[in-house]
Scaffold this active site. Structure first.
Site, PDB file in Angstrom:
ATOM      1  CB  CYS A  97     -37.982 -18.357 -19.375  1.00 10.71           C
ATOM      2  SG  CYS A  97     -37.803 -16.902 -20.253  1.00 10.71           S
ATOM      3  CE  LYS A 102     -43.200 -17.125 -25.509  1.00 10.34           C
ATOM      4  NZ  LYS A 102     -42.641 -17.440 -23.953  1.00 10.34           N
ATOM      5  NE  ARG A 113     -40.474 -15.166 -29.871  1.00  9.20           N
ATOM      6  CZ  ARG A 113     -39.970 -15.077 -28.662  1.00  9.20           C
ATOM      7  NH1 ARG A 113     -39.823 -15.981 -27.798  1.00  9.20           N
ATOM      8  NH2 ARG A 113     -39.805 -13.673 -28.292  1.00  9.20           N
ATOM      9  NE  ARG A 123     -35.477 -19.818 -27.259  1.00  2.51           N
ATOM     10  CZ  ARG A 123     -35.944 -18.564 -26.985  1.00  2.51           C
ATOM     11  NH1 ARG A 123     -36.968 -18.125 -27.643  1.00  2.51           N
ATOM     12  NH2 ARG A 123     -35.647 -18.110 -25.958  1.00  2.51           N
ATOM     13  CB  CYS A 182     -30.387 -14.940 -19.074  1.00  6.61           C
ATOM     14  SG  CYS A 182     -31.901 -13.874 -19.229  1.00  6.61           S
ATOM     15  CB  CYS A 211     -35.632 -11.890 -14.469  1.00  6.52           C
ATOM     16  SG  CYS A 211     -36.374 -12.066 -16.058  1.00  6.52           S
ATOM     17  CB  CYS A 215     -35.434 -19.792 -16.580  1.00  7.63           C
ATOM     18  SG  CYS A 215     -34.718 -18.321 -15.490  1.00  7.63           S
ATOM     19  CE  LYS A 252     -42.552 -13.325 -24.742  1.00  6.19           C
ATOM     20  NZ  LYS A 252     -41.180 -13.791 -24.108  1.00  6.19           N
TER      21      LYS A 252
HETATM   22  S1  SF4 Z   1     -37.064 -15.814 -16.878  1.00  7.93           S
HETATM   23 FE1  SF4 Z   1     -35.794 -14.108 -16.900  1.00  7.93          FE
HETATM   24  S2  SF4 Z   1     -33.728 -14.726 -16.106  1.00  7.93           S
HETATM   25 FE2  SF4 Z   1     -34.757 -16.514 -16.649  1.00  7.93          FE
HETATM   26  S3  SF4 Z   1     -34.219 -17.040 -18.853  1.00  7.93           S
HETATM   27 FE3  SF4 Z   1     -36.362 -15.790 -18.834  1.00  7.93          FE
HETATM   28  S4  SF4 Z   1     -35.411 -13.733 -19.103  1.00  7.93           S
HETATM   29 FE4  SF4 Z   1     -33.445 -14.756 -18.418  1.00  7.93          FE
END
Ligand code: SF4
Length: 1403
Positions: free
Chosen positions: A1315, A1042, A972, A903, A1272, A1311, A1266, A1040
Site C-alpha cells: 500500500c 487504480k 478506485r 475511506r 490492518c 505486508c 502504510c 481493483k
Molecule cells: S501494505 Fe499490507 S499491512 Fe500495509 S496497509 Fe496494506 S495490506 Fe495492510
C-alpha cells in the site's frame, strides 16, 4: 567518533563493546536503554542488554580479543554488586592479561539523590572513580575514561549528572583527536592519563581538583559533588571539588585548600545516617603541614545542598573545635520541592501525562508535591512525594492567596493608599474574579505584580500585597503520585485531600501502571474517591483515548472542589507496547474509562469505554427482553404466525432434534485449533464437519479455550496449528502449548492426530527449516511423550504447494478417518459444498446489496460476516479488528474487536476547510480520534463501530463527499498531482480526476439505499430490482482498478504504480505564457501487490501505450477498463490485476484492443522527464495572488499526541483558511490557495502550532509507511507505528555520513500488498513477521524503476548493520551530488537492476 550521553531514571544495564585498535573504539557510551545505545556509531561495535549488572563479569570473561573496550551503563544501586567484577578486571590487567578488554562503567547520578554514596562505596574496588559535573565535562570525561582504561588497564567508574528529565548530548571527535588522545595518554598513571586527555585533547577547563570561593576562606568544603558555584560571594567560605576520587590525589587537595582554612568539612553524600564517610577518611590521610593543620569535620547526609544550606553548615562548622561527624540535614528535599512547585517533571515519571498537563494548563500548571522522583512507582518513601505533603503545600498556597485577597481588599478600601487608576481597576477586577483563570491569568498576575513593584514603597499595605503577589494567578494546582498511592489508599493520606472539600480545590493525578494481567485492578482509588460524594473523579488512559484525558483534566480543573484523575500509565519504555497494554486493559474492562461529576443531577457517571458501553447496553437490552418474556403476552394473538410458517418451524425443529440426537449418540471428537489468518480454523472446521458426517459428537474450539490437563479425558483429539512468526504458535494457542509442555497428564487413553499449516520457504536459510510447522511438530511430539496414541499424521500443510495447505490436508483427512475406521464412502462429497467465490458473491449481490443492510442492523454482533464484508468494500469500508487485543479476546472466547475503516472518495485529493472539519469531527465522534491521509490522496477513518457506520456515511455525504467505490473491484479514487510547483495546472488534472471518477462510478443505487435513504428499501440477496451496470456488468471487475495523473517533472503520484497512468505532456500555448497540458502519455499495467514466496506474483511498473490529446483521456480510462473487465483473470485473484493481463497478452495486443474500442489510434509517446517522486515542502507561489504551504505529516497520521496536538492544530488552520487543502500521495498536506494578504497570518498560525517545522532529515521527509498494525487485518509486522523510530536510528547514520540534506526515498509496509508503494523506493522494508522485514534496495529516485531484494527477514539490528556501511560508502563514493542512492547501489553492484516486473525476483 561520537560520544552520546543519555541519562534517565530508567537506566537499564546496557553494555557496549567496541572493536579494538580503531580510533572509533574510543567511543564511550552512556545510554538509557538498548535503543538509545544502538544509535551509536561503530560498525563492529555491539550493544548488549544484560539482565543484571553482575553479568558484566561473564561478558568480560567471554569477550574475545577483538573487543577492546567494554563500556557499560548501570544504575547506581547495582554498583555494589559489581565490586567483585571490577576487582577481578583490575587484577587481570595488572597481571598483564591482554585478553581482558578495558572496562568503563558509567553511572548517571542525580543531584541530591545521594547516589554518590554508592559510587564512593567502591573506593576500594581497585578501579578509578571519576565524576563530571556538567554535560560538556561528562563528554570529555567519558573520552578520558575510555582512553585511560585502555592505556592503563585500570577499570574506570565514571559518574555524570542526570537531571530528572534526562539529557542527551553528543559531541564529535574526529579520528585524529582520538589518536591524539591515545598518544597523549600512552604512558603514566590513571590520573596522568586522564589529565593529559582533558588538557591536551579536550582543552577542557575541568580540573581533577579545583577550588572556588573566598581566597581567605576559614571554612572549606571538600566535595565529590557539584557545589562550586554555590559559594560564590560567600564570605569566608570556599570549596574544593574533587573530580577524581580514585586514585585520590591528597597532595593536590592539600595545595588547593587555602592556608587560611581552619575548618575543612567533607560534604558526604552518603545518605546512610550519621557516620564517617569516605571523603573524611581521605581528608584524614592528607599530609597537612604542622603549622596549618585544620580541624577536619564530616558533614553526613549532605546531598546536593543549596547555597543557604552551605552557609548554615559553615556557621555550624565554625562552632566545632574538634574533628567530628555531624548530620548536615536534608537540603536535598527542600531543593526538589522547589523544583516540584515550579514545574512539572517532564521526565519518565509522568510519562505521556507530563506534556499533556502542559498542553492543557500551560503556565497555569503547578505541581505541589515533589513529583520529580526517580519513578512514581518507587516514590512512596519520600516525604515530599506523598499527598499529605503536597496537601500541606496547597494549604499554604491557599492561605497565602486568602491573605493576598485580604490585603488587596485593604488597599482598595483605604483611600489613603496612592493607587494609580490602572492598578486600581486591575486589582478590583482580580478581586472579583480571582478564581476564574480567565480573569486571574498568569499574564494578568505578572502585570499587576509589575505595577505594584513600582510603587510598593509608597505604602506598607502595598508592600504587603507585593510580598504575596506570586499568588495573583489562579493556578491549576495538582498533586501527582503513583501506584503507591493507589495501593495503599488508607495510608497514603489521599483521604485528607478528598475531605478538604472546596477549601483548597486540590486536584490529584494518580498514575497507575495497571499491571494488567487479566485480573482485577488493584485498590480502586477512583471508587474510593467517588464514595466521598463531593469529588470529581475520572479514570483515563492516554494511550487509549487522548480526547477523554483532555476532557477529564479540563473538567477536574474547573470543578470547584477536590478532583481525582486516575491515569493508566503502563510501565514500559516502548510506546507501542504501552499503547497495546492500555488498549488491552481498556478493552477487557480491567481499566474502565469514565468521568464522575457529582454536580450533574442527571447521569453523573459517564462511561467512556466504548466496549464496556456496548456490553452494558447489551445487558440492559437482554434484561428488558427477559422482563418482556415474563410479562403476559398481550399481543401474542395479533402476532400469531401463519399456518405455513408454523409448519416450516415444526420441520426445522424436527431436523434440529434429530441432528442433536445423532450428535449426542456418536463417539466424541475434540478438534482444537490455533489460527492467525483463518486457514487453520478452516482446516479445523473441515475436520469437525467430517466428524459430524460420520456420526461423531464433535466439539471444535480454539486451543486456549481448552485446559490441557483435561486431555486425558478425551478419547480422540485432532489438533490443527498454524505457524506464526518464526516458528511460533498463533496467539490463541500460546497458553495451551505452554500448559501442554508443563503438564504431566497421562494420555495413554487418548488418540491424537495433528495437522499443521506453514510455509517451507518463509524463512529462506537452510538452518531455518526447523521453523517450518514447528508448533504442529512440537505438539505432535509432546502428545506422544505424554503417552497419547498417534492415530494419523502429523500432516504438514505447506503454502508452497500448488494447492497450498489443502494438498497435505487431503491425505491427512483420509488417513484420519481410515485410522478411525470411519472412511465411509460418500461422506466427503456429501458435505463439501463448493465454497462461494468472490466472483459469485459479486454476481449474486444484486448490484452490491447482498445482505449488508441486515448485517449492519444486526446488533447482536459487531461482525458483518465474510460475504457482506467483501461487498462492503465497494461501499468504501473494510471490516477490521484491533490486532492489539485480538489474542486476548480469542483467549477469553470473545468476538474479535471488530470495527470499520472508512475511506473517502476524494478525486485529486482536494478538500475544502469545511470538509476537513467534518472529517475531524467525525474522527472524534465515531472514529479513533485520528485521520489518516492515505498514500492514495484521501481520508481514512479507523475504528468506526458497526452501529456508527451509517451515521458516519451520512455525515461524510453531508459534507459533500462520499465513499462509493473507494475500495472493491471497481475504479478506485483517482489521484492527481498535488505538487504546488505547477499550481496553475492543478485545477485541470484535479478536474480530470473528478471526471474520470464520476464516469467510472458504479451505477447501482445500492449505496444510497443502504446508507442515505431514511428507510431501507433493500437488504436481501433475493430481492431484484430492474437495475444494470452498463460499464461493469453484474460481476464488476476481476480486481481493483487504480488511476493516477502526473505532471512532469514531478512524479509525486508515482504514476507507474497504477493500473492506468496519465503523464501530462506540456507545451506552449499561443494564448498563454505558461506551459499548458496538451495531452497525455498513457501507461498501463502498474501495481505493487505480491505474495511472499510466490514468484508468480510480483510488482510491476506501468508500460506506455502511447499519447492521446487531453480531450480523449476519459474515454481511454473507460476502454482500458473494459478490456480488463473482459480479459482479466477471474479464476485466480492473485493473478487478476491488470498488470498480469498485460504480461499475459503483451502491449501490442493491449494497444489493439483499446484502439478498437476507442475507434482511433494512440499517437507515439512524447518525450517527458521525471525528476523525483517526493513532495516539495514549504511555501510556493501558485496562480497570481495565491500561495501554498506544503507541510510534513509523518506517515499521513493526523492525531493528537501528548506534546504534539497535530489534529487540533490542523483543525484550527481549517477554521480560518479560505482556500483548499490538498492531500498528497505521499501522505502530506498542502494548505492551498492562501491569498497574498493572508500569508502573514497563516505563517504565524502555522508557526504557533509548529506545523511549519521542516527541520527533518531529507530521509524522513521522503519516508512513507502504510497503516499496518493494529487495524490492518493483513499486516504481518508494524509499519506506521515503527518506521519513525527506525528513521531515528538511521538518521544517526545519515548524519554521521553527512547526508542529512540528501533525499533518499524510504518506505515501509506491514505486508507485501504494497500500500505504501515500497517496491519502487530506493530503500524499502516489507513486513514478514513481527519485527522482521525483507529489505529492498535500488528503486529509482523518481519512481520509474523497481527495487530488488537485498536481504530477507532482517531485524532492526541487522537493518542498521546492513545499511550503515552502504550509506557511508554512498557518501564517499557517489559520482557527485546528483547520483541518487538507488542508482548508486546498482552501479556498485550491491543489488542487480530490476528491469521489469517479471524479473523482480531474480537476484
Ligand atoms: S501494505 Fe499490507 S499491512 Fe500495509 S496497509 Fe496494506 S495490506 Fe495492510
Amino acid at each position: 567518533m561520537a560520544i552520546t550521553l543519555r541519562a534517565s531514571s530508567t537506566a537499564a544495564v546496557v553494555v557496549y563493546t567496541a572493536a579494538t585498535a580503531t580510533p572509533n573504539s574510543l567511543t564511550a557510551v552512556v545510554a538509557s536503554d538498548s535503543d538509545g545505545a544502538r544509535e551509536l556509531v561503530g560498525d563492529n561495535d555491539k550493544v548488549v542488554v544484560l539482565a543484571q549488572a553482575t553479568d558484566i563479569g561473564g561478558l568480560l570473561a567471554a569477550a574475545e580479543s577483538t573487543v577492546g573496550l567494554v563500556s557499560a551503563l548501570v544504575e547506581a544501586k547495582h554498583l555494589i554488586s559489581l565490586i567483585p567484577t571490577l576487582r577481578s578486571a583490575a587484577r587481570q590487567k595488572n597481571d598483564g592479561d591482554k585478553k581482558t578488554p578495558a572496562l568503563v562503567i558509567h553511572v548517571a547520578v542525580r543531584a541530591g539523590k545521594r547516589d554518590i554514596g554508592s559510587v564512593l562505596a567502591m573506593r576500594d574496588s581497585g578501579c578509578a572513580i571519576l565524576r563530571s559535573t556538567s554535560q560538556q565535562d561528562a563528554v570529555d570525561f567519558a573520552l578520558a575514561a575510555s582512553v585511560s582504561a585502555q592505556q592503563t588497564g585500570v577499570p574506570v567508574v565514571h559518574c555524570f549528572p542526570a537531571s530528572s528529565s534526562g539529557f542527551e548530548f553528543t559531541a564529535g571527535y574526529d579520528s585524529a583527536v582520538a589518536d591524539e588522545a591515545a598518544a597523549a595518554a600512552a604512558a603514566g598513571s590513571v590520573s596522568e592519563a586522564i589529565a593529559q586527555v582533558l588538557e591536551k585533547v579536550c582543552q577542557s577547563p575541568a580540573k581533577l581538583v579545583s577550588y572556588a570561593g573566598a581566597a581567605d576562606a576559614s571554612v572549606v568544603f571538600v566535595t565529590f559533588g557539584d557545589v562550586l558555584g554555590r559559594v560564590d560571594g560567600m564570605a569566608g567560605v570556599g570549596v574544593v571539588q574533587v573530580s577524581l576520587a580514585r586514585p585520590f590525589d591528597g597532595e593536590a587537595l592539600r595545595l588547593a585548600v587555602p592556608a587560611s582554612a581552619t575548618r575543612v568539612v567533607a560534604l558526604e553524600q552518603n545518605g546512610r545516617g550519621v557516620e564517617w564517610g569516605a571523603l573524611f577518611f581521605d581528608l584524614a590521610l592528607v599530609a597537612w603541614e604542622e603549622h596549618r593543620r585544620p580541624i577536619l569535620l564530616d558533614a553526613a547526609n549532605a546531598g546536593s545542598v543549596s547555597a543557604s544550606h552551605l552557609q548554615a553548615i559553615a556557621a555550624h562548622a565554625r562552632t566545632l573545635d574538634t574533628a567530628q561527624c555531624f548530620d548536615a540535614g536534608t537540603g536535598q528535599e527542600e531543593e526538589d520541592l522547589e523544583e516540584g512547585l515550579e514545574e512539572v517533571d517532564e521526565g519518565e515519571s509522568l510519562g505521556a501525562y507530563g506534556p499533556l498537563l502542559r498542553d492543557v494548563f500551560g503556565a497555569r500548571l503547578r505541581v505541589a508535591n515533589a513529583s520529580g522522583c526517580a519513578s512514581v512507582w518507587g516514590a512512596g518513601g519520600r516525604a515530599s512525594s506523598r499527598p499529605e505533603f503536597g496537601f500541606g503545600r496547597l494549604a499554604a498556597a491557599a492561605q497565602e492567596r486568602t491573605q493576598l485577597a485580604e490585603a488587596v481588599t485593604g488597599v482598595l478600601r483605604d483611600v489613603a493608599v496612592p493607587l494609580p487608576r490602572e492598578l486600581h481597576a486591575a486589582l478590583a477586577t482580580w478581586l472579583g474574579g480571582r478564581d476564574d483563570p480567565g480573569v486571574a491569568s498568569v499574564e494578568q498576575g505578572a502585570l499587576i505584580e509589575a505595577l505594584i513593584a513600582e510603587i510598593k514603597e509608597l505604602d506598607p499595605k502595598l508592600e504587603e500585597v507585593s510580598r504575596r503577589s506570586a499568588h495573583f494567578p489562579a493556578y491549576s494546582r495538582w498533586l501527582v503520585g503513583g501506584d503507591a498511592w493507589a495501593s495503599d489508599i488508607g495510608g497514603s493520606g489521599v483521604h485528607h485531600v478528598l475531605s478538604s472539600g472546596g477549601l483548597l480545590g486540590a486536584k490529584m493525578l494518580v498514575l497507575d501502571s495497571g499491571e494488567y494481567s487479566g485480573g482485577p485492578r488493584k485498590k480502586d482509588i477512583g471508587l474510593y474517591a467517588m464514595n466521598y460524594g463531593s469529588a470529581y473523579v475520572a479514570s483515563v488512559a492516554v494511550y487509549a483515548s487522548y480526547a477523554q484525558v483532555l476532557q477529564a483534566l479540563a473538567e477536574a480543573d474547573a470543578f470547584p472542589g477536590p478532583a481525582v484523575v486516575v491515569a493508566h500509565l503502563p510501565r514500559t519504555a516502548s510506546p507501542i507496547a504501552a499503547l497495546q497494554q492500555s488498549k488491552r486493559a481498556v478493552d477487557s474492562g480491567a481499566w474502565p474509562l469514565y468521568r464522575w461529576d457529582p454536580r450533574r443531577t442527571q447521569d453523573p457517571f459517564q462511561l467512556d469505554s466504548e466496549e464496556l458501553r456496548r456490553h452494558v447496553a447489551d445487558f440492559l437490552r437482554r434484561d428488558a427482553a427477559l422482563v418482556g418474556l415474563a410479562a403476559p403476552r398481550v399481543g401474542a394473538a395479533v402476532a400469531a404466525p401463519s399456518v405455513e410458517a408454523k409448519a416450516g418451524a415444526v420441520l426445522r425443529a424436527r431436523g434440529d432434534v434429530s441432528a442433536l440426537l445423532s450428535g449426542v449418540a456418536g463417539p466424541p471428537l475434540l478438534v482444537l485449533f490455533a489460527s492467525d489468518g483463518g486457514s487453520g480454523e478452516e482446516a479445523a472446521r473441515r475436520v469437525a464437519r467430517g466428524g459430524r458426517r460420520r456420526g461423531m459428537r464433535v466439539r471444535c474450539v480454539a486451543m486456549d479455550a481448552f485446559d490441557a490437563d483435561e486431555l486425558g479425558f478425551e478419547p480422540t483429539v485432532v489438533v490443527v496449528a498454524s505457524t506464526a512468526g518464526q516458528g511460533e504458535i498463533p496467539a490463541a494457542g500460546r497458553e495451551f502449548l505452554r500448559a501442554l509442555l508443563s503438564t504431566s497428564a497421562n494420555l495413554s487413553q487418548t488418540g491424537f492426530a495433528v495437522f499443521g499449516l506453514g510455509d517451507s520457504h518463509y524463512w529462506p536459510r537452510a538452518e531455518d527449516a526447523v521453523f517450518f510447522n514447528k508448533p504442529a511438530r512440537d505438539i505432535d511430539r509432546r502428545l506422544a511423550e505424554l503417552g497419547a496414541r498417534r492415530i494419523a499424521g502429523p500432516g504438514l500443510g505447506d503454502d508452497q504447494d500448488a494447492d497450498g495447505w489443502q494438498a497435505a490436508f487431503g491425505a491427512f483427512d483420509a488417513a484420519l478417518w481410515q485410522a478411525l475406521s470411519l472412511d465411509v464412502t460418500g461422506a466427503e462429497e456429501e458435505a463439501e459444498a463448493p465454497r462461494r467465490t468472490d466472483e459469485e458473491n459479486k454476481a449474486a449481490s444484486n448490484f452490491l446489496r447482498g445482505t449488508i443492510a441486515a448485517s449492519v442492523a444486526d446488533a447482536a454482533t459487531a461482525d458483518v460476516g465474510e460475504w457482506d464484508g467483501k461487498l462492503l468494500k465497494f461501499h468504501g469500508t473494510y471490516m477490521q479488528d484491533d490486532r492489539d487485543v485480538r489474542a486476548d479476546r480469542l483467549a477469553r472466547g470473545e468476538e474479535k474487536a471488530f470495527s470499520f475503516m472508512i475511506r473517502v472518495r476524494l478525486p485529486g485529493g482536494v478538500a475544502t476547510p469545511a470538509q476537513w472539519l467534518a472529517m475531524d469531527a467525525l474522527a472524534d465522534e465515531h472514529g479513533n480520534a485520528s485521520l489518516k491521509i492515505t498514500t492514495r490522496q484521501t481520508f481514512q477513518l479507523h475504528g468506526v463501530l458497526k452501529r456508527n457506520l451509517r451515521a458516519s456515511m451520512r455525515a461524510i455525504n453531508r459534507a459533500l463527499m462520499d465513499t462509493i467505490a473507494a475500495c472493491g473491484d471497481v475504479n478506485r479514487n483517482v489521484v492527481a498531482s498535488a505538487n504546488p510547483q505547477q499550481a496553475h495546472l492543478q485545477p485541470e488534472v484535479a478536474r480530470l480526476a473528478a471526471d474520470i471518477s464520476a464516469h467510472l462510478l458504479p451505477a447501482t443505487s445500492a449505496y444510497h439505499e443502504i446508507w442515505l435513504a431514511d428507510e431501507l428499501v433493500a437488504g436481501s440477496a433475493e430481492q431484484t430490482l430492474p437495475e444494470a451496470e452498463p460499464l461493469y456488468g453484474p460481476a464488476y471487475l476481476p480486481r481493483k482498478y487504480k488511476i493516477a495523473i502526473a505532471i512532469p517533472p514531478e512524479n509525486d503520484v508515482d504514476v507507474f504504480a497504477y493500473d492506468l497512468g496519465y503523464i501530462a505532456i506540456l507545451g506552449d500555448s499561443q494564448q498563454q505564457q505558461q506551459q499548458q497540458i496538451l495531452g497525455y502519455n498513457v501507461v498501463i499495467g502498474g501495481g505493487m501487490g505480491m505474495t511472499h514466496n510466490n514468484k508468480a506474483t510480483y510488482p510491476r511498473l506501468a508500460s506506455c501505450l502511447g499519447y492521446v490529446p487531453k480531450d480523449r483521456a476519459v474515454a481511454v480510462a473507460e476502454k482500458v477498463m473494459l478490456v480488463q473487465r473482459d480479459h482479466g483473470d477471474r479464476a485466480d485473484r492473485k493473478h487478476a490485476r491488470l498488470k498480469y493481463t498485460v504480461d499475459d497478452h503483451g502491449m501490442a495486443w493491449w494497444r489493439e484492443q483499446v484502439e478498437e474500442r476507442l475507434g482511433f489510434a494512440f499517437e507515439p509517446a512524447r518525450p517527458y522527464a521525471f525528476a523525483r517522486n517526493g513532495d516539495r515542502y514549504g511555501w510556493t507561489k501558485s496562480t497570481p495572488g495565491l500561495n501554498n504551504f506544503t507541510m510534513f505529516i509523518q506517515n499521513g497520521r493526523v492525531s493528537d499526541l501528548p506534546g504534539s496536538p497535530l489534529k487540533s492544530a490542523l483543525a484550527s488552520v481549517a477554521r480560518v483558511h479560505t482556500g483548499n487543502f490538498r492531500l498528497t500521495c505521499n501522505g502530506h498536506l498542502i494548505v492551498a490557495d492562501v491569498r497574498d494578504e493572508d500569508v502573514g497570518a497563516m505563517t504565524r498560525l502555522l508557526a504557533s502550532h509548529r506545523l511549519d517545522n521542516l527541520d527533518y532529515s531529507a530521509l524522513r521527509l521522503h519516508s512513507m509507511a502504510c497503516v499496518a498494525l493494529p487495524t490492518c487485518g493483513l499486516a504481518m509486522a508494524e509499519s506506521e507505528r515503527y518506521l519513525p523510530r527506525l528513521i531515528d536510528l538511521l538518521d544517526k547514520i545519515i548524519d554521521s555520513a553527512g547526508l542529512r540534506s540528501d533525499a533518499i526515498v524510504i518506505r515501509m509496509t506491514g505486508c507485501p500488498n504494497g500500500c505504501a508503494r515500497p517496491y519502487n523506493a530506493e530503500i524499502a522494508f516489507v513486513g514478514k513477521a513481527p519485527g522482521a522485514y525483507n529489505l529492498y534496495l535500488g528503486g529509482s529516485h523518481n519512481g520509474d524503476r523497481l527495487n530488488k531484494i537485498y536481504r530477507e527477514t532482517v531485524t532492526e539490528d541487522q537493518i542498521l548493520e546492513l545499511l550503515a556501511p552502504i550509506i557511508k560508502q554512498y557518501a564517499l563514493e557517489r559520482i557527485d551530488d546528483s547520483e541518487h542512492f538507488g542508482d548508486f547501489v546498482i552501479r556498485k553492484g550491491i543489488v542487480k537492476q530490476t528491469r521489469e516486473g517479471k524479473d523482480f525476483h531474480e537476484t
